[in-house]
Each structure stands twice: as structure tokens, then as C-alpha cells.
Design an enzyme around this catalytic site. Structure first.
Site, PDB file in Angstrom:
ATOM      1  CG  HIS A 166       1.027 -23.734  15.449  1.00 63.71           C
ATOM      2  ND1 HIS A 166       1.327 -22.304  15.718  1.00 63.71           N
ATOM      3  CD2 HIS A 166       2.380 -24.105  15.329  1.00 63.71           C
ATOM      4  CE1 HIS A 166       2.946 -22.164  15.725  1.00 63.71           C
ATOM      5  NE2 HIS A 166       3.218 -23.365  15.284  1.00 63.71           N
ATOM      6  CG  ASN A 167      -0.602 -18.906  16.779  1.00 59.27           C
ATOM      7  OD1 ASN A 167       0.149 -19.514  16.007  1.00 59.27           O
ATOM      8  ND2 ASN A 167      -0.602 -17.709  16.566  1.00 59.27           N
TER       9      ASN A 167
ATOM     10  CB  SER B  45       3.907 -21.212  12.044  1.00 61.03           C
ATOM     11  OG  SER B  45       4.373 -21.005  13.456  1.00 61.03           O
TER      12      SER B  45
ATOM     13  NE  ARG C 204      -1.851   1.061   3.895  1.00 64.22           N
ATOM     14  CZ  ARG C 204      -2.302   1.041   4.973  1.00 64.22           C
ATOM     15  NH1 ARG C 204      -3.686   1.053   5.050  1.00 64.22           N
ATOM     16  NH2 ARG C 204      -1.671   0.804   6.140  1.00 64.22           N
TER      17      ARG C 204
ATOM     18  CE  LYS D  85       0.775 -19.652  12.524  1.00 61.30           C
ATOM     19  NZ  LYS D  85       0.496 -18.282  13.055  1.00 61.30           N
TER      20      LYS D  85
END
Ligand code: NBP
Length: 476
Positions: free
Chosen positions: A189-190, A132, A38, A186
Site C-alpha cells: 500500500h505504501n 493507514s 513510556r 500495508k
């Protein structure tokens, strides 16, 4: 090099830390990559910093889309949340049928499901991929958890497999499942990462209370990293403890304020577990420990008025290290048991067809929770895909039976010395609850029937038959 005439194999939007490193990773595998950010000065600086690479810097989204070979493969690596939707809205009029948008950020899986439905309604293909490994993983090889249609995965597979971390020659990426499955896995996982980190911090708290120097602690973690606790988080803990503060010469950890931050994926995991009625008490304790740590002012005030014992850990250091090792290992098993229980429950409910052993195997490399013992989880699910609970797999059953006494002693030692070990103790309570043939829930059912006529089952009658008692009236 002159990249003007050739269309790029891959495009990436969002050149912050993850985006830049992923681009360099993809480019290093032989692909030409178009990039857009951006703030266009970021794009210009990035391309200028990497001369001679197969990069095409674009100042407009139109030029970016036009620079890509069809079907276009556009990875969006911007801040999770509204920015992803904004980028998608800008892309839609520029893309053509069957082009592929990949959201590689930490998006909430329900947002991914919404975007998947929205984009497929527009004839576009969508992959929600958890990535990750932080900056280093993105550059050298992350673990990737892509969700979306299998046919779209097949198109992305060569690029994803080439950029992913490799363990024993295997890329740390598999097609997780349809829709939001990749971002869901995911997220868990975190959550598991939160659990691992808190458990390590509790081990540290015990060593600190026992009078270990940070160098002694660093040596313990270095030694543990050579054994069955071997993992990235244990490794970096040893290095973090050994680090000195250049300003004061003190151990750096001693000058770091004890207020933990969090970005939300741990809390999302808790909300999902509550919705699914799955116990993830270790991860829960880890998230709550961060919350309580952040209330520093309140804790300092309370420390002056609420009493507790002065810690006096009389255990010989080597014995303490061995016991804490076992408490950490056993608690870690519980944390993964709970995380996989949640993944299994959601996978079955959504009919995602998840390969639990495969998920454990792709976490062995690239990602923050990479660890030797993940092989054992893969073995457990390969041995019995319908395994009800990871603790019951032969390896983990033996491990827990062997370590449980030291684990109890560590929790008891911490409790009697007033050292908070919420994740160690929550893990042990889960273990003891799960292995209890009879819990006090019989009394709970009596209470429920007493005040609410909720009925109960009896031990001496077939399951599914419900009874109600006319309890005595309470006179207050
Ligand atoms: P950030 O999450 O800090 O996002 C910064 C990027 O988003 C910049 O390129 C910024 O462009 C762009 N952006 C924003 Br903010 N709003 C935008 C908008 N409305 N339209 C277009 N672009 C916009 O970057 P990151 O730390 O590299 O993480 C990227 C994703 O990867 C996140 O979802 C993150 O949670 C996830 N993740 C991060 C890590 C990590 O270790 N950092 C690890 C794993 C996953 P600008 O330059 O113009 O402001």
C-alpha cells in the site's frame, strides 16, 4: 467518569500522534480504553486533555495490564523496529495465555512473522496490523490490514470493524491473512502511495513548464477530483497548490525545498519485488525520484554544466490538461497493476489465501490512496480471481487502449523538453513491454550463450528444449 471498577475492553501502548488518535477513535465507539506511554507525563497530559472519556491512564505497564479485561487486547503503537521488540519483552511476563498483542505500527512483515512465532511459542496471540490514514484516519476511521490467525481476528473483529473507515456501509478492514500478511499488504500500500504521489508530481512539473500558475493548477486538480481520478491525493494536491505562504504571500509550494524525505517502506517494497522477480517499475521510479531529489546540492551543480533543452511547451492549455489527465490515469493503472502483481505473487508463494478484490475494497476509505477507481480493481478480481494481470480486465484494457495515445504524447513532450517524468515513462515502457509479442530478448539470449554457454530455446522447436551454438572466437 469513574472507570476504577471496570476492566478496560482495550489497551494501547504508545501515545504519539497515531496512538492518541486511535485511542480516541476506539473510545468514541463505546469501549473503555487503558493507555500507557513510556514517558508517563505524556499519558497524564493525554488523560487530562480528554476529561469525561472512558480512559484509564496507567503509569506502569503492570497497572496497565491489570486494568484490562481478559483475554487482554493490547495494541502497541510505538516507533517501528527495536522499540516494538522492547515493549513486547516487557509485556511477556505480565500477560497470560491467550492474551492478544496487536502491533499497529509500520513494521516490516518479516519482523511480524518473527514476533508471531515468538509470541505463539509463549502461548500468546499476535496480530500484525497495518493502519493507514495518518492522524486523521486514526481518529475518524483508518483502513486496517490485520494479519494473524483467523481465530484471533474473530476476537478483534468487533473493535476493528467499529473503528475502521466505512465506505458504502462496509468497514475498511478485512482479515488479510496469517502471520505477516497484514503488514506485507500495508507495505505494498505504501509503495503504491509513493507511485501515486510521484505521478501527480510529474503532472505538476509539466503544468509548471507550460506556464500554469499554481492557482490554475489547483483548479485542474480540483476538477480532476470530480472525475475518474477522484482520490484523496488528488484532492489534497489541489488544496496544497492553492495554499499561500503567510510570510511571503507566495504560493506555499514555491517556497518548499524540493528535497523529498522517505521513511523506508518504499525501499522495502523494492527489495521484496526484486526478491520475487516482479516488475514494479512505477514504484521503483517513484522511490528513485525521491532519492535523486534529495541530492539537491549535486543537482544544482550539475544544472550549471549538463545541457538540456529549454522547455517550450507550445500546446494549448486545455489540450495539455486532457493529455496529462490520460497519462496520469494510465500510469496509475500500471502502478496498481504492478503492486497487485507483487501482492498476488507473494500471496501465492506464502499460501496466504489473499482476497485481492477485498484488499482493493478496504483501500477505498480511510487510507492515503483512497480513490474511486479502486472499485474497478475489486470488480476486476471479483470477475476473475485468477486474473494474470490487471491490465487485461475489461475495464482497464479499454481504458489503456483509449488513453495510450495521449500518454505517449505526454511522455514524448516531456522527453523532448528535458522534463524528467520517470514514473510516467517507466509505466509506459512496462505497458509496451507487456503487450509486445516479441521482445529483443532473443539477442540477449544469444549474448548469454556466446559468453557463458547459457543455452537458448528456439522459436521453431518445443519450449523446454535448449540449444547451444559454437560461436566464433573473438579476437581483440
Ligand atoms: P512514532 O513512530 O513517532 O513513535 C513514538 C512513540 O513510540 C512514542 O509513544 C514513544 O514513547 C514510543 N517509543 C519509542 Br520512540 N521507543 C520506545 C521504547 N523503546 N519503548 C516504549 N515506547 C517507545 O509514533 P507515530 O507517528 O504515532 O507512529 C506509530 C507507529 O504507527 C509507527 O510504526 C509508524 O510508522 C506508524 N504509522 C504512523 C503514521 C503517521 O502518520 N504518523 C501513519 C501510519 C502508521 P515516548 O513518548 O516515551 O518517546
Amino acid at each position: 467518569m469513574n472507570t476504577a471498577d471496570k476492566k478496560s475492553d482495550f489497551g494501547l501502548i504508545g501515545l504519539a500522534v497515531m496512538g492518541q488518535n486511535l485511542v480516541l477513535n476506539v473510545e468514541s465507539r463505546g469501549f473503555q480504553v487503558s493507555v500507557y506511554n513510556r514517558t508517563t507525563s505524556v499519558t497524564d497530559a493525554f488523560v487530562a486533555k480528554n476529561p469525561g472519556k472512558k480512559l484509564v491512564g496507567c503509569d506502569t505497564l503492570e497497572a496497565f495490564v491489570q486494568s484490562l479485561a481478559k483475554p487482554r487486547k493490547v495494541m502497541v503503537m510505538v516507533k517501528a523496529g527495536a522499540p516494538v521488540d522492547q515493549v513486547i519483552e516487557q509485556l511477556i511476563p505480565l500477560l497470560e495465555k491467550d492474551d492478544i498483542v496487536i502491533d499497529g505500527g509500520n513494521s516490516l512483515y518479516t519482523d511480524t512473522e518473527r514476533r508471531d512465532a515468538y509470541l505463539s511459542g509463549k502461548g500468546l496471540r499476535f496480530i500484525g496490523a497495518g493502519v493507514s490514514g495518518g492522524e486523521e484516519g486514526a481518529r475518524k476511521g483508518p483502513a486496517i490490514m490485520p494479519g494473524g490467525p483467523a481465530s484471533t481476528w474473530e476476537v478483534m473483529k468487533p473493535i476493528f470493524e467499529s473503528i475502521a473507515a466505512k465506505v458504502d456501509g462496509q468497514p475498511c478492514v478485512i482479515h488479510i491473512g496469517p502471520g505477516g500478511a497484514g503488514h506485507y499488504v500495508k507495505m505494498i500500500h505504501n509503495g503504491i502511495e509513493y507511485g501515486d504521489m510521484q505521478l501527480i508530481c510529474e503532472a505538476y512539473a509539466l503544468f509548471k513548464a507550460a506556464g500554469f500558475t499554481t492557482d490554475e493548477m489547483a483548479a485542474v486538480f480540483d476538477q480532476w477530483n470530480e472525475g475518474d481520478l477522484q482520490s484523496y491525493l488528488i484532492q489534497i494536491t489541489g488544496k496544497a497548490l492553492a495554499q499561500k505562504d503567510p510570510e511571503t504571500g507566495k504560493p506555499l509550494v514555491d517556497v518548499i525545498l524540493d528535497k523529498a524525505g522517505q521513511k523506508g517502506t518504499g525501499q522495502w517494497t523494492l527489495i521484496n519485488a526484486a526478491e520475487q522477480a516482479v516488475v514494479i517499475s512505477t514504484i521503483n521510479a517513484a522511490v528513485e525520484a525521491r532519492v535523486l531529489s534529495s541530492q539537491k546540492k549535486q543537482r544544482v551543480a550539475a544544472s550549471a554544466v549538463l545541457q538540456g533543452p529549454a522547455p517550450a511547451l507550445s500546446l494549448e492549455k486545455k489540450a495539455l490538461v486532457d493529455k496529462v489527465h490520460d497519462a496520469l490515469y494510465a500510469s496509475k493503472v500500471i502502478s496498481y497493476t504492478q503492486g497487485f502483481d507483487l501482492i498476488k505473487t507473494m500471496g501465492e508463494k506464502r499460501q496466504w489465501g489473499l482476497d485481492l478484490g477485498g484488499i482493493a475494497s478496504i483501500w477505498r476509505g480511510g487510507c492515503i490512496i483512497r480513490a474511486r477507481f479502486l472499485n474497478r480493481i475489486t470488480e476486476a478480481y471479483r470477475g476473475d480471481a485468477a486474473l494474470a494481470n490487471l491490465m487485461l480486465a475489461p475495464f482497464f484494457k479499454e481504458l489503456l487502449n483509449r488513453t495510450q495515445q495521449n500518454w505517449r504524447e505526454v511522455v514524448a513532450l516531456a522527453v523532448s523538453n528535458g522534463i524528467p517524468v520517470p514514473a510516467f515513462s517507466a509505466s509506459l515502457a512496462y505497458y509496451d513491454s507487456y503487450r509486445s509479442a516479441r521482445l529483443p530478448a532473443n539477442l540477449l539470449q544469444a549474448q548469454r550463450d556466446f559468453f557463458g554457454a547459457h543455452t537458448y530455446e528456439r522459436v521453431d522447436k518445443p519450449e523446454g528444449e535448449f540449444f547451444h551454438t559454437e560461436w566464433p572466437e573473438v579476437i581483440e
